[in-house]
Motif scaffolding. Structure first.
Motif, mmCIF file in Angstrom:
data_model
loop_
_atom_site.group_PDB
_atom_site.id
_atom_site.type_symbol
_atom_site.label_atom_id
_atom_site.label_comp_id
_atom_site.label_asym_id
_atom_site.label_seq_id
_atom_site.Cartn_x
_atom_site.Cartn_y
_atom_site.Cartn_z
ATOM 1 N N ASP A 55 8.191 1.875 -11.565
ATOM 2 C CA ASP A 55 8.286 2.574 -10.288
ATOM 3 C C ASP A 55 8.467 1.667 -9.081
ATOM 4 O O ASP A 55 9.031 2.090 -8.066
ATOM 5 N N ALA A 56 7.963 0.445 -9.149
ATOM 6 C CA ALA A 56 8.009 -0.443 -7.985
ATOM 7 C C ALA A 56 7.785 -1.880 -8.430
ATOM 8 O O ALA A 56 7.285 -2.138 -9.533
ATOM 9 N N VAL A 57 8.144 -2.798 -7.555
ATOM 10 C CA VAL A 57 7.966 -4.233 -7.801
ATOM 11 C C VAL A 57 7.205 -4.833 -6.629
ATOM 12 O O VAL A 57 7.525 -4.556 -5.466
ATOM 13 N N LEU A 58 6.215 -5.653 -6.937
ATOM 14 C CA LEU A 58 5.484 -6.408 -5.925
ATOM 15 C C LEU A 58 5.723 -7.888 -6.174
ATOM 16 O O LEU A 58 5.678 -8.349 -7.317
ATOM 17 N N LEU A 59 5.967 -8.641 -5.105
ATOM 18 C CA LEU A 59 6.317 -10.046 -5.212
ATOM 19 C C LEU A 59 5.274 -10.924 -4.533
ATOM 20 O O LEU A 59 4.824 -10.604 -3.421
ATOM 21 N N SER A 60 4.927 -12.034 -5.164
ATOM 22 C CA SER A 60 4.087 -13.024 -4.492
ATOM 23 C C SER A 60 4.902 -13.657 -3.366
ATOM 24 O O SER A 60 6.136 -13.583 -3.356
ATOM 25 N N PRO A 61 4.256 -14.298 -2.404
ATOM 26 C CA PRO A 61 4.995 -14.831 -1.246
ATOM 27 C C PRO A 61 6.097 -15.821 -1.602
ATOM 28 O O PRO A 61 7.074 -15.948 -0.859
ATOM 29 N N ASP A 62 5.981 -16.511 -2.736
ATOM 30 C CA ASP A 62 6.965 -17.546 -3.068
ATOM 31 C C ASP A 62 8.017 -17.094 -4.075
ATOM 32 O O ASP A 62 8.768 -17.921 -4.599
ATOM 33 N N CYS A 63 8.102 -15.804 -4.354
ATOM 34 C CA CYS A 63 9.167 -15.312 -5.227
ATOM 35 C C CYS A 63 10.504 -15.358 -4.496
ATOM 36 O O CYS A 63 10.580 -15.270 -3.272
ATOM 37 N N ALA A 64 11.568 -15.472 -5.275
ATOM 38 C CA ALA A 64 12.920 -15.494 -4.710
ATOM 39 C C ALA A 64 13.268 -14.145 -4.091
ATOM 40 O O ALA A 64 12.631 -13.127 -4.359
ATOM 41 N N ASP A 65 14.310 -14.165 -3.271
ATOM 42 C CA ASP A 65 14.762 -12.990 -2.543
ATOM 43 C C ASP A 65 15.571 -12.069 -3.463
ATOM 44 O O ASP A 65 16.630 -12.457 -3.947
ATOM 45 N N PRO A 66 15.116 -10.839 -3.708
ATOM 46 C CA PRO A 66 15.893 -9.929 -4.558
ATOM 47 C C PRO A 66 17.263 -9.575 -3.990
ATOM 48 O O PRO A 66 18.150 -9.161 -4.726
ATOM 49 N N LEU A 67 17.450 -9.742 -2.673
ATOM 50 C CA LEU A 67 18.730 -9.409 -2.057
ATOM 51 C C LEU A 67 19.668 -10.609 -1.940
ATOM 52 O O LEU A 67 20.744 -10.494 -1.334
ATOM 53 N N ALA A 107 0.824 -1.210 0.000
ATOM 54 C CA ALA A 107 0.000 0.000 0.000
ATOM 55 C C ALA A 107 0.854 1.254 0.000
ATOM 56 O O ALA A 107 0.541 2.240 -0.683
ATOM 57 N N ASP A 108 1.954 1.223 0.741
ATOM 58 C CA ASP A 108 2.855 2.376 0.770
ATOM 59 C C ASP A 108 3.426 2.669 -0.619
ATOM 60 O O ASP A 108 3.469 3.824 -1.060
ATOM 61 N N LEU A 109 3.877 1.614 -1.305
ATOM 62 C CA LEU A 109 4.468 1.803 -2.629
ATOM 63 C C LEU A 109 3.436 2.279 -3.642
ATOM 64 O O LEU A 109 3.739 3.094 -4.520
ATOM 65 N N LEU A 110 2.234 1.767 -3.536
ATOM 66 C CA LEU A 110 1.211 2.051 -4.544
ATOM 67 C C LEU A 110 0.694 3.487 -4.469
ATOM 68 O O LEU A 110 0.111 3.985 -5.444
ATOM 69 N N ARG A 111 0.901 4.154 -3.365
ATOM 70 C CA ARG A 111 0.395 5.529 -3.228
ATOM 71 C C ARG A 111 1.012 6.474 -4.251
ATOM 72 O O ARG A 111 0.347 7.382 -4.748
ATOM 73 N N THR A 112 2.280 6.276 -4.549
ATOM 74 C CA THR A 112 2.966 7.215 -5.437
ATOM 75 C C THR A 112 3.376 6.608 -6.782
ATOM 76 O O THR A 112 3.815 7.326 -7.669
ATOM 77 N N ALA A 113 3.242 5.307 -6.941
ATOM 78 C CA ALA A 113 3.675 4.650 -8.182
ATOM 79 C C ALA A 113 2.621 4.766 -9.276
ATOM 80 O O ALA A 113 1.430 4.930 -9.004
ATOM 81 N N ARG A 114 3.072 4.680 -10.526
ATOM 82 C CA ARG A 114 2.161 4.628 -11.667
ATOM 83 C C ARG A 114 2.411 3.408 -12.550
ATOM 84 O O ARG A 114 1.521 2.952 -13.248
ATOM 85 N N ARG A 115 3.619 2.887 -12.514
ATOM 86 C CA ARG A 115 3.997 1.722 -13.316
ATOM 87 C C ARG A 115 4.621 0.689 -12.375
ATOM 88 O O ARG A 115 5.689 0.903 -11.823
ATOM 89 N N VAL A 116 3.912 -0.440 -12.199
ATOM 90 C CA VAL A 116 4.300 -1.429 -11.198
ATOM 91 C C VAL A 116 4.487 -2.795 -11.850
ATOM 92 O O VAL A 116 3.727 -3.169 -12.756
ATOM 93 N N VAL A 117 5.493 -3.528 -11.398
ATOM 94 C CA VAL A 117 5.711 -4.912 -11.809
ATOM 95 C C VAL A 117 5.171 -5.818 -10.704
ATOM 96 O O VAL A 117 5.450 -5.592 -9.531
ATOM 97 N N VAL A 118 4.420 -6.844 -11.086
ATOM 98 C CA VAL A 118 3.936 -7.835 -10.120
ATOM 99 C C VAL A 118 4.457 -9.195 -10.565
ATOM 100 O O VAL A 118 4.146 -9.651 -11.668
ATOM 101 N N MET A 119 5.246 -9.844 -9.729
ATOM 102 C CA MET A 119 5.813 -11.153 -10.085
ATOM 103 C C MET A 119 5.149 -12.261 -9.278
ATOM 104 O O MET A 119 4.963 -12.122 -8.068
ATOM 105 N N GLU A 120 4.831 -13.347 -9.963
ATOM 106 C CA GLU A 120 4.276 -14.534 -9.308
ATOM 107 C C GLU A 120 5.247 -15.702 -9.456
ATOM 108 O O GLU A 120 5.603 -16.091 -10.579
ATOM 109 N N SER A 121 5.693 -16.242 -8.334
ATOM 110 C CA SER A 121 6.488 -17.479 -8.302
ATOM 111 C C SER A 121 7.772 -17.416 -9.128
ATOM 112 O O SER A 121 8.249 -18.443 -9.610
#
Length: 272
Positions: free
Chosen positions: A146-158, A112-126
């Motif tokens: 602007d931002a990336v959203l990950l499903s619970p089973d996506c790999a760790d970006p870090l 929700a925090d990211l979505l307040r100011t973003a306009r172009r978002v990536v959503v990744m599943e698995s």
């Protein structure tokens, strides 16, 4: 100023952060639990610091001390200097770039925090391949997402491999996890985003036809290599979109497909 400490014992407990870097399952468990991640190579270490991540320690071969001198002088963390052979024994691989840093993780923002100011978002599943995660983040940064959203089973970006492949772009594109899947997509829709599911399915509309660059707020959904988006994710989207293919090719690697789609979402195709 970082303290230079020469270590010649691979079992020295001060090297704990760097042990077994090639053991993916071990690092997946350890790094989030211990609040750390590993940055590899001069550029990535610099970008992590510029992004505000605090350093826990650094592991260098002697020939890298001069190159990293400015970072060493500013780092309020120990700097362990080791022979290349010892670094390999500790980490499990030949550290070609000669420099590693253990960095402190920061709490993730909420979707929700990211979505307040973003306009172009990536959503990744698995998406659980670290190379693909890194490649997607790098393209997202380069092509204006602007931002990336990950499903619970996506790999760790870090995870080290993701950070390395992204060339530090994981530090410049904010991301969050959706705790519920695919129910969490409602949070995205309620924030005013159109959910576009990228799929090679022939029933999907071509990206050109949909013209996502003209939409006010767009969330582009990507699935894992091979399987693509699940039926539940496709059903939760607002529209299916595809990249037109030629020469009998039915799909692209998810990293390559992401780059093409990000360009279409963020800027549209160039004029002829």
């Amino acid at each position: 100023m970082g303290e230079l400490i020469t270590i010649d014992n691979p079992d020295d407990p001060r090297l704990h952060d760097y042990t077994g870097l090639t053991d993916v399952e071990l690092r997946r468990r350890r790094e989030p639990a211990e609040g750390l991640f590993i940055a590899e190579g001069e550029k990535v270490i610099r970008r992590a610091g510029e992004a505000g991540y605090a350093m826990r320690s650094m592991l260098l071969s002697a020939k890298w001390v001069d190159t990293m001198r400015d970072i060493i002088d500013e780092a309020p963390a120990p700097v362990y200097v080791v022979a290349p052979a010892l670094a390999e024994r500790v980490t499990g691989y030949h550290v070609h770039r000669g420099a590693l840093a253990s960095m402190r993780r920061e709490p993730l923002p909420t979707a929700a925090d990211l979505l307040r100011t973003a306009r172009r978002v990536v959503v990744m599943e698995s998406v659980n391949d670290h190379t693909n995660i890194g490649a997607i983040f790098r393209s997202a940064a380069a092509l204006g997402m602007d931002a990336v959203l990950l499903s619970p089973d996506c790999a760790d970006p870090l995870y080290r491999r993701s950070v390395k492949v992204s060339m530090g772009a994981v530090f410049s594109v904010p991301y969050a996890r959706l705790d519920r899947w695919p129910a969490g997509l409602e949070t995205v829709r309620e924030a005013g985003f159109t959910l576009l599911a990228l799929t090679p399915d022939e029933r999907a509309k071509a990206l050109d036809e949909v013209a996502p660059h003209r939409m006010d707020r767009v969330a582009l959904m990507l699935g894992a290599e091979g399987d693509g988006l699940s039926r539940r994710a496709l059903a939760a989207s607002d529209e299916w979109v595809r990249i037109p293919m030629s020469h009998g090719v039915d799909s692209l690697n998810v990293g390559a497909a992401a780059a093409v789609a990000f360009y279409a979402v963020a800027t549209g195709r160039p004029s002829a």
